[in-house]
Write an enzyme that holds these catalytic residues in place. Structure first.
Site, PDB file in Angstrom:
ATOM      1  N   LYS A 250      11.627  22.728  35.296  1.00 23.19           N
ATOM      2  CA  LYS A 250      10.455  22.308  34.511  1.00 23.19           C
ATOM      3  C   LYS A 250      10.366  20.797  34.619  1.00 23.19           C
ATOM      4  CE  LYS A 250       7.609  24.523  31.673  1.00 23.19           C
ATOM      5  NZ  LYS A 250       7.333  25.952  31.877  1.00 23.19           N
TER       6      LYS A 250
HETATM    7  N1  GLU Z   1       4.219  27.043  33.852  1.00 18.17           N
HETATM    8  C1  GLU Z   1       4.242  28.459  34.030  1.00 18.17           C
HETATM    9  C2  GLU Z   1       5.378  29.085  33.262  1.00 18.17           C
HETATM   10  O1  GLU Z   1       5.881  28.530  32.308  1.00 18.17           O
HETATM   11  C3  GLU Z   1       4.203  28.852  35.498  1.00 18.17           C
HETATM   12  C4  GLU Z   1       5.350  28.380  36.328  1.00 18.17           C
HETATM   13  C5  GLU Z   1       5.164  28.602  37.822  1.00 18.17           C
HETATM   14  O2  GLU Z   1       4.207  29.217  38.213  1.00 18.17           O
HETATM   15  O3  GLU Z   1       6.027  28.114  38.562  1.00 18.17           O
HETATM   16  O4  GLU Z   1       5.794  30.175  33.524  1.00 18.17           O
END
Ligand code: GLU
Length: 421
Positions: free
Chosen positions: A107
């Site tokens: 993240k």
């Molecule tokens: N931000 C989204 C999540 O928390 C998608 C992450 C992604 O597609 O890599 O799952």
């Protein structure tokens, strides 16, 4: 919305500890999983429109890469801090494992209010941040995606910056891109669609389905909430209340979701506030409505010890990441409320990100039907596997079962790979 200061990282670590005990995970593996593998913290300057220079704080955290390249969103928000990003990276490791796609978890984010930046400032900030995390991202190492406060346009700038610096167009470095630039059909709708699909699976276990006029209260009307609402509405569900950070609307005979979406699109912050076809409602009242399903699709720490006792829905589907605190989760369990946990309920986004990455690296693109069918199959299978894990360990909680399944998969990958050198 609740502005809870609960530490998401402490909560994620206590869940890990608890589930490790239940599945008898070796301490060696737990110790590895408690810490992110790599943490990048950066402060970087950006030229602002008024001629001044602003210094931004940004992060990229890679939690674990045992099952494949790290994967996870980029969040632009004034609220984020490093602990939150570490917790969300850990959740991504569990999320990719529970739906069994070949990724680890990551993240990232920048402390900023994207609504207060001009398009030019947002562009320069994104590009300079991408430059700052350039050494750790890549199609085989760590693949960002949209999250709170970011969108396909921001992803194009990440892709372009990375590609310019590498000297070649690299579609696979980021997902959630616009369709014209290697994005996947169905990616924008994927997270909300996944929330809908997992809700249907949970309803099916209760002997019903959305089409039986199931009533729903929804918190959040961004990408996740609005696409969830659309899918539920199209399939006969009755969304009777929607609230976001600025206001809410309640209509017991069911809101017209396409109309509400049109209204929100015209609002400066895409809020539902002031929508005329219903009464105004606050987040607190929304959580206490007599509905079949409560869908928190906004942000973390929204269901707390303070409001959990008042929840009357028999099913909670977590479209947001970490919307329920562990103590509130216990309250819901004691009340017999079924909770479809975030790492399963909102995994549709990262699943279609995976499809986008596969399409990008192979330069071969799928039809929307291929995407939605494959998404459906993965989520239905994951739901069944979580259920099976629940039975195996005699658990009540789907969250504990989902984490048990995920942790086992990650630990197995670590064991098979062995420890380098
Ligand atoms: N931000 C989204 C999540 O928390 C998608 C992450 C992604 O597609 O890599 O799952």
């Amino acid at each position: 919305m609740v502005n809870s200061k609960e530490n998401l990282l402490e909560n994620a670590l206590s869940e890990l500890q608890k589930v490790s005990g239940i599945i008898g995970l070796k301490d060696d593996y737990r110790k590895i999983l408690e810490k992110p593998a790599q943490t990048l913290s950066t402060s970087f300057p950006v030229n602002m429109d008024d001629g001044t220079i602003e210094v931004f704080e940004g992060y990229r955290v890679q939690h674990n890469a045992a099952r494949g390249p790290c994967k996870g969103g980029l969040r632009f928000s004034p609220e984020i801090d490093l602990d939150e990003i570490k917790a969300l990276a850990m959740l991504m490791t569990w999320k990719t494992a529970v739906v069994n796609i070949p990724y680890g978890g990551a993240k990232g984010g920048v402390v900023c209010d994207p609504w207060k930046l001009s398009p030019g400032e947002l562009n320069r900030m994104t590009r300079r941040f991408t430059y700052s995390i350039m050494s750790v991202i890549g199609p085989d190492s760590d693949i960002p995606a949209p999250d709170m406060g970011t969108n396909p346009t921001v992803m194009s700038w990440v892709m372009d910056t990375y590609s310019m610096l590498k000297g070649r167009t690299t579609l696979g470095v980021v997902t959630g891109k616009p369709l014209e630039l290697g994005g996947s059909l169905g990616r924008t709708e994927a997270t909300g669609r996944g929330v809908y699909l997992t809700m249907e699976e949970a309803l099916r276990q209760k002997g019903t389905s959305c089409c039986n006029h199931v009533t729903i209260a929804l918190q959040g009307f961004g990408n996740v909430g609005s696409n969830f609402a659309r899918a539920a509405h199209e399939n006969g569900g009755r969304i009777i209340a929607v609230a976001d950070a600025y206001g809410g609307v309640f209509n017991p005979s069911g809101l017209n979701i396409p109309k509400l979406a049109e209204y929100a699109a015209r609002h400066p912050r895409r809020s539902v506030q002031g929508y005329p076809e219903g009464d105004s409602i606050g987040n607190r009242e929304l959580f206490e409505l007599e509905v079949d399903v409560l869908a928190p699709c906004a942000m973390e720490n929204q269901i707390t010890l303070d409001n959990a006792p008042g929840i009357r829905a028999s099913l909670v589907v977590e479209g947001a990441n970490g919307p329920t605190t562990p103590a509130a989760d216990d309250v819901l369990m004691d009340k017999g409320v079924t909770v479809v946990p975030d790492i399963l309920a909102n995994a549709g986004g990262v699943v279609v990100s995976y499809f986008e990455w596969v399409q990008g690296v192979s330069s071969f693109f799928w039809s929307e039907k291929q995407v939605t069918d494959a998404l459906h199959d993965i989520l239905v299978k994951a739901f069944a596997e979580v259920n099976k894990t629940r039975e195996t360990y005699g658990l009540q909680s789907l969250r504990v079962a989902a984490m048990a399944l995920a942790i086992q998969r990650v630990a197995k990958a670590i064991e098979l790979r062995g420890i380098f050198p």
